[in-house]
Design a protein around this motif. Structure first.
Motif, PDB file in Angstrom:
ATOM      1  N   LEU A  11       0.831  -1.206   0.000  1.00  0.00           N
ATOM      2  CA  LEU A  11       0.000   0.000   0.000  1.00  0.00           C
ATOM      3  C   LEU A  11       0.865   1.255   0.000  1.00  0.00           C
ATOM      4  N   ARG A  12       1.909   1.271   0.819  1.00  0.00           N
ATOM      5  CA  ARG A  12       2.804   2.440   0.847  1.00  0.00           C
ATOM      6  C   ARG A  12       3.408   2.688  -0.531  1.00  0.00           C
ATOM      7  N   LEU A  13       3.809   1.619  -1.204  1.00  0.00           N
ATOM      8  CA  LEU A  13       4.453   1.774  -2.507  1.00  0.00           C
ATOM      9  C   LEU A  13       3.474   2.274  -3.560  1.00  0.00           C
ATOM     10  N   ILE A  14       2.283   1.683  -3.645  1.00  0.00           N
ATOM     11  CA  ILE A  14       1.340   2.097  -4.685  1.00  0.00           C
ATOM     12  C   ILE A  14       0.726   3.454  -4.369  1.00  0.00           C
ATOM     13  N   ARG A  15       0.717   3.860  -3.107  1.00  0.00           N
ATOM     14  CA  ARG A  15       0.196   5.182  -2.735  1.00  0.00           C
ATOM     15  C   ARG A  15       1.281   6.263  -2.820  1.00  0.00           C
ATOM     16  N   THR A  16       2.500   5.886  -3.156  1.00  0.00           N
ATOM     17  CA  THR A  16       3.587   6.854  -3.277  1.00  0.00           C
ATOM     18  C   THR A  16       3.400   7.715  -4.519  1.00  0.00           C
ATOM     19  N   GLU A  17       3.756   8.981  -4.398  1.00  0.00           N
ATOM     20  CA  GLU A  17       3.682   9.915  -5.510  1.00  0.00           C
ATOM     21  C   GLU A  17       4.420   9.376  -6.731  1.00  0.00           C
ATOM     22  N   ASN A  18       3.757   9.477  -7.897  1.00  0.00           N
ATOM     23  CA  ASN A  18       4.328   9.083  -9.194  1.00  0.00           C
ATOM     24  C   ASN A  18       4.502   7.577  -9.382  1.00  0.00           C
ATOM     25  N   VAL A  19       3.972   6.765  -8.477  1.00  0.00           N
ATOM     26  CA  VAL A  19       4.043   5.313  -8.649  1.00  0.00           C
ATOM     27  C   VAL A  19       2.672   4.795  -9.095  1.00  0.00           C
ATOM     28  N   GLY A  20       2.592   4.318 -10.323  1.00  0.00           N
ATOM     29  CA  GLY A  20       1.384   3.689 -10.829  1.00  0.00           C
ATOM     30  C   GLY A  20       1.586   2.190 -10.930  1.00  0.00           C
ATOM     31  N   PRO A  21       0.590   1.462 -11.436  1.00  0.00           N
ATOM     32  CA  PRO A  21       0.694  -0.001 -11.493  1.00  0.00           C
ATOM     33  C   PRO A  21       1.889  -0.524 -12.280  1.00  0.00           C
ATOM     34  N   ILE A  22       2.204   0.096 -13.428  1.00  0.00           N
ATOM     35  CA  ILE A  22       3.328  -0.399 -14.233  1.00  0.00           C
ATOM     36  C   ILE A  22       4.644  -0.114 -13.517  1.00  0.00           C
ATOM     37  N   ALA A  72       5.130  -2.568 -10.739  1.00  0.00           N
ATOM     38  CA  ALA A  72       5.624  -3.868 -11.222  1.00  0.00           C
ATOM     39  C   ALA A  72       7.111  -3.813 -11.551  1.00  0.00           C
ATOM     40  N   ARG A  73       7.539  -2.724 -12.207  1.00  0.00           N
ATOM     41  CA  ARG A  73       8.959  -2.599 -12.554  1.00  0.00           C
ATOM     42  C   ARG A  73       9.815  -2.549 -11.286  1.00  0.00           C
ATOM     43  N   LEU A  74       9.340  -1.838 -10.271  1.00  0.00           N
ATOM     44  CA  LEU A  74      10.100  -1.721  -9.031  1.00  0.00           C
ATOM     45  C   LEU A  74      10.244  -3.074  -8.341  1.00  0.00           C
ATOM     46  N   LEU A  75       9.160  -3.864  -8.328  1.00  0.00           N
ATOM     47  CA  LEU A  75       9.252  -5.169  -7.683  1.00  0.00           C
ATOM     48  C   LEU A  75      10.100  -6.141  -8.478  1.00  0.00           C
ATOM     49  N   GLU A  76      10.055  -6.029  -9.813  1.00  0.00           N
ATOM     50  CA  GLU A  76      10.936  -6.862 -10.634  1.00  0.00           C
ATOM     51  C   GLU A  76      12.399  -6.524 -10.346  1.00  0.00           C
ATOM     52  N   ARG A 101       7.003  12.105  -2.151  1.00  0.00           N
ATOM     53  CA  ARG A 101       6.108  11.840  -1.020  1.00  0.00           C
ATOM     54  C   ARG A 101       5.810  10.355  -0.914  1.00  0.00           C
ATOM     55  N   ILE A 102       6.312   9.732   0.133  1.00  0.00           N
ATOM     56  CA  ILE A 102       6.025   8.336   0.451  1.00  0.00           C
ATOM     57  C   ILE A 102       5.138   8.341   1.696  1.00  0.00           C
ATOM     58  N   PRO A 103       3.952   7.740   1.640  1.00  0.00           N
ATOM     59  CA  PRO A 103       3.064   7.797   2.809  1.00  0.00           C
ATOM     60  C   PRO A 103       3.730   7.211   4.048  1.00  0.00           C
ATOM     61  N   PRO A 104       3.628   7.884   5.182  1.00  0.00           N
ATOM     62  CA  PRO A 104       4.179   7.316   6.414  1.00  0.00           C
ATOM     63  C   PRO A 104       3.404   6.072   6.834  1.00  0.00           C
ATOM     64  N   LEU A 110       9.461   8.507 -11.681  1.00  0.00           N
ATOM     65  CA  LEU A 110       9.462   8.817 -10.252  1.00  0.00           C
ATOM     66  C   LEU A 110       9.770  10.299 -10.008  1.00  0.00           C
ATOM     67  N   ALA A 111      10.530  10.899 -10.918  1.00  0.00           N
ATOM     68  CA  ALA A 111      10.844  12.323 -10.807  1.00  0.00           C
ATOM     69  C   ALA A 111       9.698  13.202 -11.295  1.00  0.00           C
ATOM     70  N   GLY A 112       8.638  12.574 -11.850  1.00  0.00           N
ATOM     71  CA  GLY A 112       7.499  13.340 -12.348  1.00  0.00           C
ATOM     72  C   GLY A 112       7.727  13.933 -13.722  1.00  0.00           C
TER      73      GLY A 112
END
Length: 373
Positions: free
Chosen positions: A17-28, A31-35, A61-64, A358-360
Motif C-alpha cells: 500500500l505504501r508503494l502504490i500510494r507513493t507519488e508518481n508510482v502507478g501499477p506499471i 511492477a517494474r520496481l518489484l521486478e 512523497r512516500i506515505p508514512p 518517479l521524478a514526475g
C-alpha cells in the motif's frame, strides 16, 4: 476457491500500500520496481535515490506507516477486504492486464469475481428502452452464471446492476470505496455492499474526478471476458471501455439502435468495426462459452515475490541518461522504438524511464508508449 498462491503478511500489505500510494508510482511502475528490487520494502528504500537520478529536486512523497495503518484500520472497520495481486482471490483475468492494480479494495463478496464476468456499460442519459434492454441482458447473463460488472453510474450501469443483483453483480467505482457516486444511487450502493461487490483501486475518501473514470473503465473491461455496450454516443466513456476491452483481448459486443438516435451511433459504429451484435443474452453466452478456458483465466506468471532482478551497470546508466532524455519528447513513443533508436539495452532504458517517472518527468500511455511531461 483456488489454494493461495502466495501468503501476504500484514507487513507485506502495508509495504504494498505504501508503494502504490507513493507519488508518481502507478501499477506499471510498481511492477517494474518489484521486478528490480524483489520486495516492496526494498523498493521503498530505493525510491528517493531513483527519483533524484531522474532529476527530481523535491523529496518524493512516500506515505508514512501511520497513514497506511489508518487506511487498513478504516477498511477493516467497514468490512472491506484488501486483495493483493498474486493472492488467490485476485481476479485472474484482471491479473493478466499490463496495468492491473497491485492492490484492490473490495466491499461485499470477492468470490463473485472468481466467476466468469461480463461488463455491461452505456449511456448515462439512457432511454427507457435502453435501460430495459440492459436490465434484461444483465438478468439473463447472471442467471447463466456470469457476474455482471458495471460502473454504478446512472442510466445503463444502474439498470445492469439492478437486473443482476439477485444472482451476481459487481460495481467498479472511480473514487474511494466509501464514496457513493452518484448520490442518487445510495440505495443501490448499499444493496451491492450486502449482496454483490464494490471494487476500487483508489484510497478511501477519494472523490471521483474526470481523470479517474478512464482508469475505472479499464478495470471494468479487465475483470470481464467480454464487454457489452448498450447505447453510447460517438464520444463517450463507454466507447473508451470498449477500446480498453479490445486492447486487452476481450470480446466486444454492442446492441444496435436507430440511426436517428445519437445514443445508438457509438454502438452501431462498434458493430461496423467488428463488435458482436447483441439482441439477447444468448448472443453473448454463445460467444463466451469457451472463454473461461482461455489464457485470460490462467494464473498470472509472476507474483512479484521473487528476489531482485539484475540491475544494469550504474556507469552505463549514467552515460545513457542524457541520450534517452534527448530521444524523448511530449509526443508518445513506443518503448521498443526508444530502445532501438537509442541503441541501448532494454534494461538500461527501462531503468532510466523508471527514474524519470518517479521524478514526475515521464508519462505512460496505453500500448506501451511514453512521453516527456
Amino acid at each position: 476457491m483456488h489454494a493461495p498462491q502466495s501468503q501476504f503478511t500484514r507487513q507485506d500489505r502495508m509495504d504494498w500500500l505504501r508503494l502504490i500510494r507513493t507519488e508518481n508510482v502507478g501499477p506499471i511502475t510498481f511492477a517494474r520496481l518489484l521486478e528490480r528490487f524483489g520486495t516492496a520494502a526494498a523498493a521503498l528504500a530505493a525510491l528517493p535515490d531513483l527519483a533524484r537520478k531522474g532529476g527530481r529536486q523535491q523529496p518524493l512523497r512516500i506515505p508514512p506507516k501511520a497513514e497506511i495503518e489508518r487506511e487498513l484500520a478504516a477498511l477493516e472497520k467497514r468490512g472491506a477486504r484488501l486483495i493483493c495481486k498474486g493472492e488467490a482471490e485476485y481476479p485472474r483475468p484482471l491479473a493478466n492486464v499490463d496495468d492491473a492494480p497491485p492492490v484492490l479494495t473490495v466491499l461485499g463478496f470477492p468470490a463473485l469475481l472468481a466467476r466468469p464476468c461480463v461488463g455491461i456499460v452505456g449511456a448515462r442519459n439512457a432511454s427507457i428502452v435502453g435501460r430495459k434492454m440492459a436490465e434484461k441482458l444483465a438478468h439473463d447473463l447472471a442467471e447463466a452464471g456470469f457476474t455482471v460488472v458495471s460502473g454504478l453510474a446512472r442510466g445503463i450501469d444502474t439498470a445492469a446492476h439492478e437486473g443482476s443483483l439477485a444472482k451476481g453483480t459487481a460495481a467498479v467505482v472511480a473514487g474511494g470505496i466509501d464514496i457513493i457516486y452518484p448520490p442518487e444511487n445510495e440505495a443501490l450502493y448499499r444493496e451491492l455492499a450486502q449482496r454483490g461487490a464494490i471494487i476500487a483501486e483508489s484510497p478511501l475518501g477519494t472523490e471521483p474526478q474526470a481523470r479517474h473514470f478512464p482508469r475505472r473503465n479499464r478495470l471494468i473491461s479487465g475483470l470481464s471476458l467480454g464487454v457489452v455496450v448498450v447505447e453510447a454516443a460517438l464520444k463517450s466513456g463507454s466507447l473508451i471501455t470498449a477500446r480498453f476491452a479490445a486492447e486487452q483481448g476481450r470480446d466486444v459486443f454492442a446492441v444496435p439502435g436507430s440511426p436517428l438516435d445519437p445514443r445508438a451511433q457509438g454502438c452501431n459504429r462498434l458493430i461496423k468495426e467488428g463488435a458482436g451484435l447483441v439482441e439477447t443474452a444468448e448472443d453473448v453466452i454463445l460467444a463466451l462459452r469457451n472463454a473461461s478456458l482461455s489464457p485470460l483465466s490462467e494464473p498470472p506468471g509472476g507474483l512479484f515475490r521473487g528476489g531482485p532482478g539484475a540491475a544494469p551497470d550504474e556507469k552505463m546508466v549514467d552515460k545513457a541518461r542524457a541520450i534517452v532524455v534527448e530521444s524523448l519528447s511530449p509526443t508518445p513513443v513506443l518503448i521498443d522504438e526508444l530502445v532501438r533508436g537509442c541503441q541501448l539495452s532494454a534494461g538500461v532504458v527501462l531503468t532510466i524511464l523508471l527514474e524519470l517517472e518517479l521524478a514526475g518527468r515521464l508519462q505512460r500511455h496505453p500500448g506501451g508508449r511514453v512521453s516527456l511531461i
